[in-house]
Design a protein around this motif. Structure first.
Motif, PDB file in Angstrom:
ATOM      1  N   ARG A 117     -36.691  17.409 -84.185  1.00  5.10           N
ATOM      2  CA  ARG A 117     -35.663  18.299 -84.434  1.00  5.10           C
ATOM      3  C   ARG A 117     -35.909  19.367 -83.434  1.00  5.10           C
ATOM      4  NH1 ARG A 117     -35.246  23.082 -88.283  1.00  5.10           N
ATOM      5  NH2 ARG A 117     -37.339  23.999 -88.351  1.00  5.10           N
ATOM      6  N   THR A 118     -35.040  20.195 -83.140  1.00  5.73           N
ATOM      7  CA  THR A 118     -35.206  21.344 -82.268  1.00  5.73           C
ATOM      8  C   THR A 118     -34.742  22.728 -83.013  1.00  5.73           C
ATOM      9  OG1 THR A 118     -34.773  20.018 -80.229  1.00  5.73           O
ATOM     10  CG2 THR A 118     -34.560  22.600 -80.161  1.00  5.73           C
ATOM     11  N   THR A 119     -35.500  23.679 -83.136  1.00  6.27           N
ATOM     12  CA  THR A 119     -35.016  24.866 -83.984  1.00  6.27           C
ATOM     13  C   THR A 119     -34.416  25.582 -83.311  1.00  6.27           C
ATOM     14  OG1 THR A 119     -36.781  26.466 -83.164  1.00  6.27           O
ATOM     15  CG2 THR A 119     -37.497  24.754 -85.002  1.00  6.27           C
ATOM     16  N   ALA A 120     -33.698  26.598 -84.063  1.00  9.88           N
ATOM     17  CA  ALA A 120     -32.691  27.545 -83.165  1.00  9.88           C
ATOM     18  C   ALA A 120     -33.495  28.204 -81.965  1.00  9.88           C
ATOM     19  CB  ALA A 120     -32.227  28.566 -84.369  1.00  9.88           C
ATOM     20  N   ASP A 121     -34.586  28.382 -82.021  1.00  7.25           N
ATOM     21  CA  ASP A 121     -35.449  29.129 -81.221  1.00  7.25           C
ATOM     22  C   ASP A 121     -35.885  28.382 -80.078  1.00  7.25           C
ATOM     23  OD1 ASP A 121     -35.449  31.860 -82.328  1.00  7.25           O
ATOM     24  OD2 ASP A 121     -36.697  31.054 -83.980  1.00  7.25           O
ATOM     25  N   GLY A 122     -35.500  27.152 -79.957  1.00  7.15           N
ATOM     26  CA  GLY A 122     -35.925  25.862 -79.001  1.00  7.15           C
ATOM     27  C   GLY A 122     -36.913  25.440 -79.112  1.00  7.15           C
ATOM     28  N   TRP A 123     -38.049  25.524 -80.456  1.00  5.65           N
ATOM     29  CA  TRP A 123     -38.990  24.692 -80.566  1.00  5.65           C
ATOM     30  C   TRP A 123     -38.646  23.263 -80.702  1.00  5.65           C
ATOM     31  CZ3 TRP A 123     -43.562  27.073 -79.000  1.00  5.65           C
ATOM     32  CH2 TRP A 123     -43.525  28.578 -79.367  1.00  5.65           C
ATOM     33  N   GLY A 124     -39.494  22.258 -80.003  1.00  2.00           N
ATOM     34  CA  GLY A 124     -39.481  20.989 -80.355  1.00  2.00           C
ATOM     35  C   GLY A 124     -40.221  20.592 -81.579  1.00  2.00           C
ATOM     36  N   GLN A 125     -39.872  20.080 -82.654  1.00  2.00           N
ATOM     37  CA  GLN A 125     -40.983  19.793 -83.761  1.00  2.00           C
ATOM     38  C   GLN A 125     -40.663  18.304 -83.965  1.00  2.00           C
ATOM     39  OE1 GLN A 125     -39.523  22.590 -86.662  1.00  2.00           O
ATOM     40  NE2 GLN A 125     -41.929  23.306 -86.814  1.00  2.00           N
ATOM     41  N   LEU A 126     -41.913  17.822 -84.353  1.00  2.00           N
ATOM     42  CA  LEU A 126     -42.265  16.439 -84.761  1.00  2.00           C
ATOM     43  C   LEU A 126     -42.175  16.381 -86.170  1.00  2.00           C
ATOM     44  CD1 LEU A 126     -44.906  15.179 -82.240  1.00  2.00           C
ATOM     45  CD2 LEU A 126     -42.351  15.005 -81.975  1.00  2.00           C
ATOM     46  N   MET A 127     -41.237  15.455 -86.717  1.00  2.55           N
ATOM     47  CA  MET A 127     -41.197  15.584 -88.233  1.00  2.55           C
ATOM     48  C   MET A 127     -41.863  14.377 -88.907  1.00  2.55           C
ATOM     49  SD  MET A 127     -38.865  18.107 -87.875  1.00  2.55           S
ATOM     50  CE  MET A 127     -38.577  18.450 -89.845  1.00  2.55           C
ATOM     51  N   VAL A 128     -42.806  15.024 -89.962  1.00  5.32           N
ATOM     52  CA  VAL A 128     -43.742  14.352 -90.264  1.00  5.32           C
ATOM     53  C   VAL A 128     -43.795  14.232 -91.884  1.00  5.32           C
ATOM     54  CG1 VAL A 128     -45.387  14.425 -88.415  1.00  5.32           C
ATOM     55  CG2 VAL A 128     -45.486  15.854 -90.183  1.00  5.32           C
ATOM     56  N   GLU A 129     -44.341  13.531 -92.576  1.00  2.00           N
ATOM     57  CA  GLU A 129     -44.701  13.335 -94.128  1.00  2.00           C
ATOM     58  C   GLU A 129     -46.448  13.354 -94.199  1.00  2.00           C
ATOM     59  OE1 GLU A 129     -42.853  10.333 -96.324  1.00  2.00           O
ATOM     60  OE2 GLU A 129     -42.588   8.944 -94.576  1.00  2.00           O
TER      61      GLU A 129
END
Length: 445
Positions: free
Chosen positions: A112-124
């Protein structure tokens, strides 16, 4: 029961040091194995390569079983079973380990991409990691992908992500109250800023695919990339992730390849040596490739049938078998000495520990204790005893699960380590060598 072998001849014979050539060589090979095994899939692949180089032949579980004497192994995803098939041997001497470790598992919708432009990998969270140990570490994506024809490929990206810790200026109570991490909010790794990228396109490229659309399925994890290292003023210590439980798995591969290298063709072992490395121990083993599944039981049955053992003869062979379950143990931590009982205090560098528990969280039986002590005596290996503090519940291993399925004599052992389930677990360089020697003696006995 004493905390260690009191036989002075055994202790003198087994006096390895960090400077011993076999310890130095073992540590280098062990480091290579860990570095090449970021996931259970890779560990099974690395084990298969070691066995192939030692003259083992891979068996396809879906095909016909070999009936001739020989050295064989099969791989099922992150699990591996190897054995030396010989009609002159009676029963089985089984060493069981596991290939998985706590990790962060990529979700089906992986980013996902946050409102501030950080690209995050979504994990459990997979297993029970020390969550704080994952902060501020360079992380890679590693695991397996499958194309539309069912072909599987293993990948690892190298360092592409990290989980940033909040500065103490913004969390004034952190040092007094500790780090408090919500896995959903605080454990999602950052991998880009500004420009959006498709992580599955990166994975596809590494796998040799034209695009992410060529990937029909995947199982991918975020794991640290820091290489293993021997350190300390006398090079006593070995630091690496996944020592729980690659410390036991590599010891098993090392022992088995050394065993067959020294075995004469006309020499028969008392029992068929089996090395079984399972997946999914950290999440309960309840999968087809976990210890609760039928994999080992099926292999033993098919070996028996291949050797002409049916009905009562097969039951007799199983009744004479023994299981050595090898998994990392807890060394006494000098900052938390009260977490161990006053009499039972395993320390790194004094040999692998015999693991016991009144509630059978470890499946060590009376006969299993004797089997382990004999193996250590024969190998000239010192051993200790691990029993949990009486006010604390012990962990567990694949031992009780396999003992229940197979109904055979069992013993639980493992090298003592510090920082278990951290991204940087610590062991002593001599203990894995001791464990390998004891496993080899167990198979020879």
């Amino acid at each position: 029961m004493s905390n260690s072998l009191s036989n002075s001849e055994v202790e003198e014979k087994s006096a390895l040091t960090p400077a011993s050539p076999e310890v130095i060589d073992y540590a280098a090979d062990y480091a290579d194995f860990i570095l090449s095994s970021p996931t259970s899939y890779h560990a099974a692949d690395q084990g298969a390569q070691l066995l192939t180089e030692s003259g083992f032949t891979e068996v396809d579980r879906k095909g016909e079983w070999p009936t001739a004497a020989g050295r064989y192994f099969l791989v099922e995803d992150g699990a591996l079973v190897a054995w030396v098939q010989d009609p002159r041997s009676h029963g089985f001497a089984i060493t069981a380990t596991h290939s998985d470790s706590p990790a962060l598992k990529l979700k089906p919708i992986p980013q996902r991409t946050t409102a501030d432009g950080w690209g995050q990998l979504m994990v459990e969270v997979y297993g029970g990691p020390l969550n704080n140990a994952w902060l501020d570490r360079e992380l890679q994506v590693a695991g397996a992908v499958v194309d539309w024809d069912g072909n599987r490929r293993l990948i690892h990206t190298g360092p592409i992500a990290f989980i940033p810790q909040l500065a103490p200026h913004l969390d004034r109570g952190v040092n007094a109250e500790g780090v408090k991490l919500d896995p959903q909010r605080h454990m999602q790794p950052v991998w880009t800023i500004g420009e959006e990228r498709d992580v599955m396109a990166v994975i596809a490229d590494l796998a040799g695919f034209d695009s992410a659309a060529d990937i029909a399925a995947s199982e991918l994890f975020l794991v640290p990339t820091q290489a293993p290292e021997v350190f300390g003023v006398d090079n006593q210590f070995f630091a690496a992730g996944r020592q729980d439980n690659l410390s036991s798995s590599f010891a098993g591969f090392h022992a088995l390849t050394k065993l067959v290298a020294e075995l004469n063709e006309d020499e028969a072992l008392p029992r068929i040596p089996v090395l079984a490395m399972f997946d999914h121990e950290e999440i309960g083993s309840g999968t087809p490739t976990g210890a609760r599944g039928p994999l080992l039981e099926e292999v033993l049955e098919r070996i028996s049938l291949a050797l002409g053992l049916d009905g009562d003869a097969r039951a007799q062979a199983l009744a004479t078998s023994t299981l050595l379950s090898a998994d990392a143990a807890h060394s006494v931590n000098p900052g938390y000495e009260d977490k161990h009982g006053p009499e039972t205090r395993p320390v790194m560098g004094k040999g692998p520990a015999l693991k016991m528990d009144a509630d059978q969280s470890y499946a060590t039986s009376l006969g299993g204790v004797a089997t382990w002590r004999k193996a250590c005596r024969d190998a000239g290996v010192p051993t200790q005893v691990f029993v949990s503090h009486s006010s604390m519940r012990a962990g567990s291993t694949v031992g009780p699960l396999l003992a229940t399925r197979l109904g055979i004599e069992t013993v639980d052992v493992g090298i003592p380590i510090l920082s278990m389930h951290s991204t940087r677990e610590i062991s002593h360089v001599v203990d894995p060598v001791y464990l390998s020697s004891a496993i080899r003696a167990f198979w020879l006995g």
